[in-house]
Design a protein around this motif. Structure first.
Motif, PDB file in Angstrom:
ATOM      1  N   GLU A   1      -7.732  -3.210   9.725  1.00 20.42           N
ATOM      2  CA  GLU A   1      -7.275  -1.850   9.420  1.00 20.42           C
ATOM      3  C   GLU A   1      -8.452  -0.950   9.029  1.00 20.42           C
ATOM      4  O   GLU A   1      -8.517   0.215   9.444  1.00 20.42           O
ATOM      5  CB  GLU A   1      -6.249  -1.918   8.276  1.00 20.42           C
TER       6      GLU A   1
ATOM      7  N   THR B   1      -8.978   1.961   0.661  1.00 20.29           N
ATOM      8  CA  THR B   1      -8.367   0.784   1.282  1.00 20.29           C
ATOM      9  C   THR B   1      -9.423  -0.327   1.371  1.00 20.29           C
ATOM     10  O   THR B   1      -9.141  -1.498   1.116  1.00 20.29           O
ATOM     11  CB  THR B   1      -7.867   1.128   2.703  1.00 20.29           C
TER      12      THR B   1
ATOM     13  N   TYR C   1      -3.764  -3.965 -11.810  1.00 17.59           N
ATOM     14  CA  TYR C   1      -2.882  -3.809 -10.663  1.00 17.59           C
ATOM     15  C   TYR C   1      -1.938  -5.003 -10.605  1.00 17.59           C
ATOM     16  O   TYR C   1      -2.332  -6.119 -10.885  1.00 17.59           O
ATOM     17  CB  TYR C   1      -3.714  -3.725  -9.386  1.00 17.59           C
TER      18      TYR C   1
ATOM     19  N   ASP D   1     -10.316  -1.573  -2.224  1.00 10.72           N
ATOM     20  CA  ASP D   1      -9.307  -2.420  -2.865  1.00 10.72           C
ATOM     21  C   ASP D   1      -9.522  -3.905  -2.534  1.00 10.72           C
ATOM     22  O   ASP D   1      -9.004  -4.779  -3.241  1.00 10.72           O
ATOM     23  CB  ASP D   1      -7.890  -2.020  -2.399  1.00 10.72           C
TER      24      ASP D   1
ATOM     25  N   TRP E   1       0.797  -1.227   0.000  1.00  8.75           N
ATOM     26  CA  TRP E   1       0.000   0.000   0.000  1.00  8.75           C
ATOM     27  C   TRP E   1       0.824   1.268   0.000  1.00  8.75           C
ATOM     28  O   TRP E   1       0.565   2.165   0.819  1.00  8.75           O
ATOM     29  CB  TRP E   1      -0.935   0.050   1.212  1.00  8.75           C
TER      30      TRP E   1
ATOM     31  N   THR F   1      -4.727   8.554   6.310  1.00 12.19           N
ATOM     32  CA  THR F   1      -5.835   7.947   5.579  1.00 12.19           C
ATOM     33  C   THR F   1      -7.152   8.157   6.320  1.00 12.19           C
ATOM     34  O   THR F   1      -8.194   8.421   5.713  1.00 12.19           O
ATOM     35  CB  THR F   1      -5.557   6.452   5.356  1.00 12.19           C
TER      36      THR F   1
ATOM     37  N   HIS G   1      -0.974   4.623   2.213  1.00  2.91           N
ATOM     38  CA  HIS G   1      -2.227   4.570   2.975  1.00  2.91           C
ATOM     39  C   HIS G   1      -1.875   4.538   4.471  1.00  2.91           C
ATOM     40  O   HIS G   1      -2.407   3.720   5.221  1.00  2.91           O
ATOM     41  CB  HIS G   1      -3.045   3.330   2.601  1.00  2.91           C
ATOM     42  N   SER G   2      -0.978   5.406   4.891  1.00  5.49           N
ATOM     43  CA  SER G   2      -0.584   5.436   6.309  1.00  5.49           C
ATOM     44  C   SER G   2      -1.836   5.667   7.155  1.00  5.49           C
ATOM     45  O   SER G   2      -2.751   6.393   6.744  1.00  5.49           O
ATOM     46  CB  SER G   2       0.433   6.539   6.546  1.00  5.49           C
TER      47      SER G   2
ATOM     48  N   MET H   1      -9.684   2.482  10.804  1.00  8.81           N
ATOM     49  CA  MET H   1      -9.804   3.731  10.046  1.00  8.81           C
ATOM     50  C   MET H   1     -11.208   4.319  10.128  1.00  8.81           C
ATOM     51  O   MET H   1     -11.371   5.528  10.304  1.00  8.81           O
ATOM     52  CB  MET H   1      -9.426   3.487   8.585  1.00  8.81           C
TER      53      MET H   1
END
Lengths: 231, 231, 231, 231
Positions: free
Chosen positions: C191, C116, C228, C119, A26, A101, A96-97, C195
């Motif tokens: 994650e 994120t 990708y 994806d 990422w 983010t 995408h820290s 977020m």
């Protein structure tokens, strides 16, 4: 010929992982060569553990591969646009820290609330709007670059003084006078995002840093009379 | 002559990084020599990875370099003022540690909410106001030191009992009977800042620790009849 | 015969710990063998430090052990139901990873707020209701599997496109085209949960990602014209 | 004679640091010997890095040192009271672990919101009130033990089923059938405290786990018909 640049870009990509800015693939870092007018960038989807300097891909300012066996990062077109328009920029980083983010997902700019911010970014770090359906269809990655450039133009921000941006719903891009510097700015951006989030929890009415302290901290490191460090 | 002090100050600076208090060069530690009336401090902008005891700079109480090849920390004048006015203090630390910096950005003092606080700080840890434009123009770092001293005087706080402060929009300074102790206080200050932030999320009306528990915990470690540890 | 699968499942279980998804034995990973119609899973309550590939247990689609010395994971029946009904799934992971578990305790689905998410998950990640007393009495682990399958059916979600779920008051299950992929999805789910939690703190009205950006990011990695990576 | 116990207690104290539960000397673990009616505990204020099994101190149920060169932990009297009244308990741990301490500072009990909680604690984890001035004057550490015992008696909680407590403004004590188990419960308590804090941020009205799921998870690990693990 680009051997030294490749080593620097390779080290910068590896540093992204060491600093905890990326999981898996990422993130990507690139560095620009002034003479050749090309940049060297991470290949797409290659794990950092397997990456070598030789895997890096060389790309021109139109985003076309000019050297390398692998496909360049899927974000290559964004890097190309940034180099094309921000003439003094020689390094670009996208990650995408986590905290940057998170802030990007909120759709808000990062106000200068402390001297950590002021030491590296001379004013608010903008958050660009979502791309439109038309822009996505025309070329998502290239239009992301155009949106970055346009956002700085519209807001009249100098990309050298504010070396980074948030993209609404996506993540951050940072840049610098070289790729090493662009990584530092990505680390700082993530830390600022974390600090501002929690500072607003402690005090929802926490104020911006007064302009004179923003000036003082930015200029003692970056101004004509800078006296920070050993120079 | 200051060899032992330099080694102690070097170790303290390295410990800042090991404890996760600093990124890059965002921190500095110094130690004071009573006989020579000088202090030894980290040079400005040198990465911890490259730092050696010989790089440390010796400075007098007027903030003037008296020995060393490199420029001292840009925050040297602040350290000098602290040593000059807080006579019992022999170590000073400045970091942008995350939670203390977050709290500093909020502009609020840290109330004593738990015994972790009481074990090291005997009462609320103050947050100094922003410096004024005039103070910045007259000498930012020196006036930061004066503001610290004045804040303790105005609030009638003993700097030995409360060995640290937050600076609004900036970060923390801590101190102690030596530089090692000043580092411990910086670690504790960061942990308290984290704990108080989240304790207020759990309970926005969470109370201060009752005075008798604050007394008990501080004095069992620091009082005349202290019985904590092996002494 | 299942030697290669066992090594893959072993590596996946060890990766759970390395990624910080599990403490003690709070997680398990399994991989499915198409030919044999069995899956290989972690034994129950065995610390990761002591685990070897030979300790893994082989189980059929009715959740019955067909090979291995140890008891299989207490969650085995849940894995069996998932493999039985989600025909394209060849790997399953269960963890009490911190942020996904936090979100599971809240009882809310994870909205797609960023790229994120897009994806890896093509739309919201559902949160299943609590099991009823009757379901628990009939067979807690098997009914957990049935609830997962029913939740996807009722909400008309494709388990290939959204490879994971939260269970109210419990934690997460993720899956994938193999066990390695299922681990990646568990890392990503955790994650995303982190977020989204903090993005809503920054902006309680933060919006979902527009459908066209969700489409773009998911499909550039997983669609028929994916570009990708290196394929 | 207590050689084996000392090794177990030493390992448990070192594990506190490895699990991130303690900074500096902010924690202590002890183990009880049924035959000798004594317990072995960490000495006061000794850094974990310097600790050896021989440094451990042996103490009787009245809190008096019966063997060892060093002073026992300042919290020894609390351990003694717990062993005296909770007959089935053979290990006790005290730490200032971050999330449990945060919750202790809030003064609130930890409700059972998830199965992570239910796997180890059979119901809410209480938060004891502040000690009074009189109790502090009579003997802070001993009265802390009495308060723990009284809190369980008043609330009619079985200390075997709920092996831990929060102390308002202070931190946590946990216990178990041996010191290793007491450490596990301290780790779990910290994780639950973190999870519940953030789950309430996601959903301020997040509910307790239904009683039947609490029963199921606790009893499948700890009940007469437990089937978790290899026994």
């Amino acid at each position: 010929m680009l051997k030294k640049l490749k080593e620097e870009v390779y080290a910068a990509n590896m540093e992204l992982q060491r600093q905890g800015l990326v999981k898996y693939t990422w993130g990507n870092a690139s560095g620009f060569d002034e003479d050749e007018q090309v940049f060297v960038i991470k290949p797409s989807g290659v794990p950092y553990e397997e990456l070598t300097p030789d895997d890096l891909v060389t790309v021109n300012l139109d985003g076309e591969k000019v050297d390398g066996k692998l496909n360049p990062s899927s974000d290559t077109a964004t890097h190309a646009v940034i180099y094309k328009h921000f003439k003094e920029i020689k390094g670009v980083v996208h990650t995408h820290s986590p905290w940057a983010t998170i802030w990007a997902q909120s759709g808000q700019e990062l106000r200068p609330m402390g001297t950590t911010h002021a030491d590296h970014f001379y004013g608010a770090i903008p958050c660009a709007r979502y791309l439109t359906k038309q822009e996505i269809d025309e070329g998502y990655e290239k239009e992301t670059g155009n949106l970055i450039v346009d956002t700085f133009k519209e807001k009249n921000i100098d990309p050298v003084a504010v070396p980074g941006i948030l993209l609404h719903g996506h993540a951050s891009f940072t840049w610098g006078k070289n790729v090493t510097d662009a990584v530092v700015n990505n680390v700082v951006l993530d830390e600022i995002a974390k600090m501002n989030l929690f500072a607003r929890i402690v005090n929802p009415n926490a104020s911006d840093l007064p302009q004179e302290i923003l000036d003082k901290h930015y200029l003692r490191k970056h101004g004509a009379n800078a006296y920070y460090g050993q120079n």
